[in-house]
Scaffold this motif. Structure first.
Motif, PDB file in Angstrom:
ATOM      1  N   THR A  27       0.779  -1.280   0.149  1.00 46.59           N
ATOM      2  CA  THR A  27       0.070   0.074   0.146  1.00 46.59           C
ATOM      3  C   THR A  27       0.892   1.283  -0.044  1.00 46.59           C
ATOM      4  OG1 THR A  27      -1.698  -1.061   1.251  1.00 46.59           O
ATOM      5  CG2 THR A  27      -2.032   1.341   1.226  1.00 46.59           C
ATOM      6  N   PHE A  28       1.974   1.305   0.659  1.00 46.14           N
ATOM      7  CA  PHE A  28       2.932   2.294   0.750  1.00 46.14           C
ATOM      8  C   PHE A  28       3.538   2.549  -0.482  1.00 46.14           C
ATOM      9  CE2 PHE A  28       7.129   3.841   1.394  1.00 46.14           C
ATOM     10  CZ  PHE A  28       6.820   5.097   1.920  1.00 46.14           C
ATOM     11  N   VAL A  29       3.787   1.693  -0.960  1.00 47.07           N
ATOM     12  CA  VAL A  29       4.563   1.676  -2.516  1.00 47.07           C
ATOM     13  C   VAL A  29       3.631   2.030  -3.389  1.00 47.07           C
ATOM     14  CG1 VAL A  29       5.641   0.391  -4.239  1.00 47.07           C
ATOM     15  CG2 VAL A  29       6.419  -0.081  -2.100  1.00 47.07           C
ATOM     16  N   ALA A  30       2.414   1.699  -3.457  1.00 46.87           N
ATOM     17  CA  ALA A  30       1.511   2.138  -4.400  1.00 46.87           C
ATOM     18  C   ALA A  30       1.015   3.677  -4.235  1.00 46.87           C
ATOM     19  CB  ALA A  30      -0.071   1.386  -4.008  1.00 46.87           C
ATOM     20  N   ILE A  31       0.869   4.269  -3.202  1.00 52.66           N
ATOM     21  CA  ILE A  31       0.753   5.554  -2.686  1.00 52.66           C
ATOM     22  C   ILE A  31       1.882   6.397  -3.155  1.00 52.66           C
ATOM     23  CG2 ILE A  31       0.037   7.376  -0.733  1.00 52.66           C
ATOM     24  CD1 ILE A  31      -1.338   5.114   0.474  1.00 52.66           C
ATOM     25  N   ASN A  32       3.084   6.006  -2.684  1.00 50.38           N
ATOM     26  CA  ASN A  32       4.014   6.650  -3.118  1.00 50.38           C
ATOM     27  C   ASN A  32       4.445   6.681  -4.630  1.00 50.38           C
ATOM     28  OD1 ASN A  32       6.632   7.826  -2.972  1.00 50.38           O
ATOM     29  ND2 ASN A  32       7.774   6.186  -2.392  1.00 50.38           N
ATOM     30  N   THR A  33       3.898   5.593  -5.462  1.00 51.43           N
ATOM     31  CA  THR A  33       4.006   5.776  -6.955  1.00 51.43           C
ATOM     32  C   THR A  33       3.057   6.660  -7.352  1.00 51.43           C
ATOM     33  OG1 THR A  33       4.855   3.384  -7.065  1.00 51.43           O
ATOM     34  CG2 THR A  33       3.720   4.382  -8.928  1.00 51.43           C
ATOM     35  N   VAL A  34       1.815   6.825  -6.993  1.00 56.62           N
ATOM     36  CA  VAL A  34       0.709   7.410  -7.514  1.00 56.62           C
ATOM     37  C   VAL A  34       1.244   9.098  -7.144  1.00 56.62           C
ATOM     38  CG1 VAL A  34      -1.687   8.582  -7.023  1.00 56.62           C
ATOM     39  CG2 VAL A  34      -1.025   6.114  -7.260  1.00 56.62           C
ATOM     40  N   MET A  35       1.903   9.413  -6.091  1.00 56.23           N
ATOM     41  CA  MET A  35       2.133  10.864  -5.693  1.00 56.23           C
ATOM     42  C   MET A  35       3.529  11.163  -6.619  1.00 56.23           C
ATOM     43  SD  MET A  35       0.445  12.024  -3.359  1.00 56.23           S
ATOM     44  CE  MET A  35       1.464  13.273  -2.590  1.00 56.23           C
ATOM     45  N   VAL A  37       4.003  10.002  -9.585  1.00 62.64           N
ATOM     46  CA  VAL A  37       3.572  10.276 -10.963  1.00 62.64           C
ATOM     47  C   VAL A  37       2.769  11.666 -11.158  1.00 62.64           C
ATOM     48  CG1 VAL A  37       1.792   9.573 -12.794  1.00 62.64           C
ATOM     49  CG2 VAL A  37       3.232   7.852 -11.741  1.00 62.64           C
ATOM     50  N   ALA A  38       1.965  11.975  -9.934  1.00 65.08           N
ATOM     51  CA  ALA A  38       1.334  13.292  -9.633  1.00 65.08           C
ATOM     52  C   ALA A  38       2.131  14.465  -9.912  1.00 65.08           C
ATOM     53  CB  ALA A  38       0.184  13.191  -8.689  1.00 65.08           C
ATOM     54  N   LEU A  39       3.316  14.295  -9.024  1.00 69.05           N
ATOM     55  CA  LEU A  39       4.238  15.442  -9.085  1.00 69.05           C
ATOM     56  C   LEU A  39       4.777  15.553 -10.515  1.00 69.05           C
ATOM     57  CD1 LEU A  39       5.887  15.037  -5.396  1.00 69.05           C
ATOM     58  CD2 LEU A  39       4.452  16.687  -6.334  1.00 69.05           C
ATOM     59  N   ALA A  40       5.341  14.620 -11.038  1.00 67.11           N
ATOM     60  CA  ALA A  40       6.152  14.451 -12.292  1.00 67.11           C
ATOM     61  C   ALA A  40       5.199  15.234 -13.483  1.00 67.11           C
ATOM     62  CB  ALA A  40       6.470  13.249 -12.901  1.00 67.11           C
ATOM     63  N   VAL A  41       3.764  14.707 -13.556  1.00 69.59           N
ATOM     64  CA  VAL A  41       3.070  15.319 -14.348  1.00 69.59           C
ATOM     65  C   VAL A  41       2.776  16.922 -14.058  1.00 69.59           C
ATOM     66  CG1 VAL A  41       0.740  15.452 -15.223  1.00 69.59           C
ATOM     67  CG2 VAL A  41       1.987  13.308 -15.183  1.00 69.59           C
ATOM     68  N   GLY A  42       2.552  17.139 -12.739  1.00 67.04           N
ATOM     69  CA  GLY A  42       2.404  18.799 -12.541  1.00 67.04           C
ATOM     70  C   GLY A  42       3.519  19.393 -12.781  1.00 67.04           C
ATOM     71  N   LYS A  43       4.912  18.939 -12.723  1.00 64.11           N
ATOM     72  CA  LYS A  43       5.942  19.648 -13.151  1.00 64.11           C
ATOM     73  C   LYS A  43       6.173  19.916 -14.798  1.00 64.11           C
ATOM     74  CE  LYS A  43      10.224  20.198 -10.893  1.00 64.11           C
ATOM     75  NZ  LYS A  43       9.970  21.381 -10.247  1.00 64.11           N
TER      76      LYS A  43
END
Length: 72
Positions: A27-35, A37-43
């Motif tokens: 679960t931690f790895v999944a949430i970390n991956t989503v975060m 990806v969101a930061l990379a797309v936002g940048k």
């Protein structure tokens, strides 16, 4: 000729994969991956400034140019 046939690709036994701590780690790895990806797309996206969408008080309601149809 072939002494023992073992399934390939299984690294951990099923008892480890079904344990609560492994589910928490997954679960931690999944949430970390989503975060990430969101930061990379936002940048990668261009910046959006809210003030560009709002009307400012110091903007004139009409143009004072010698061209009446010019930009405000």
């Amino acid at each position: 000729m072939i002494a023992a046939v073992r399934p390939l690709g299984i690294l951990l036994p099923e008892s480890v994969l079904s344990s609560p701590w492994f589910a928490l780690l997954a679960t931690f790895v999944a949430i970390n991956t989503v975060m990430y990806v969101a930061l990379a797309v936002g940048k990668a996206l261009p910046r959006v400034y809210v003030t560009d969408w709002l009307r400012h008080r110091y903007r004139r309601s009409g143009t004072r140019s010698i061209y009446p149809d010019g930009p405000l």
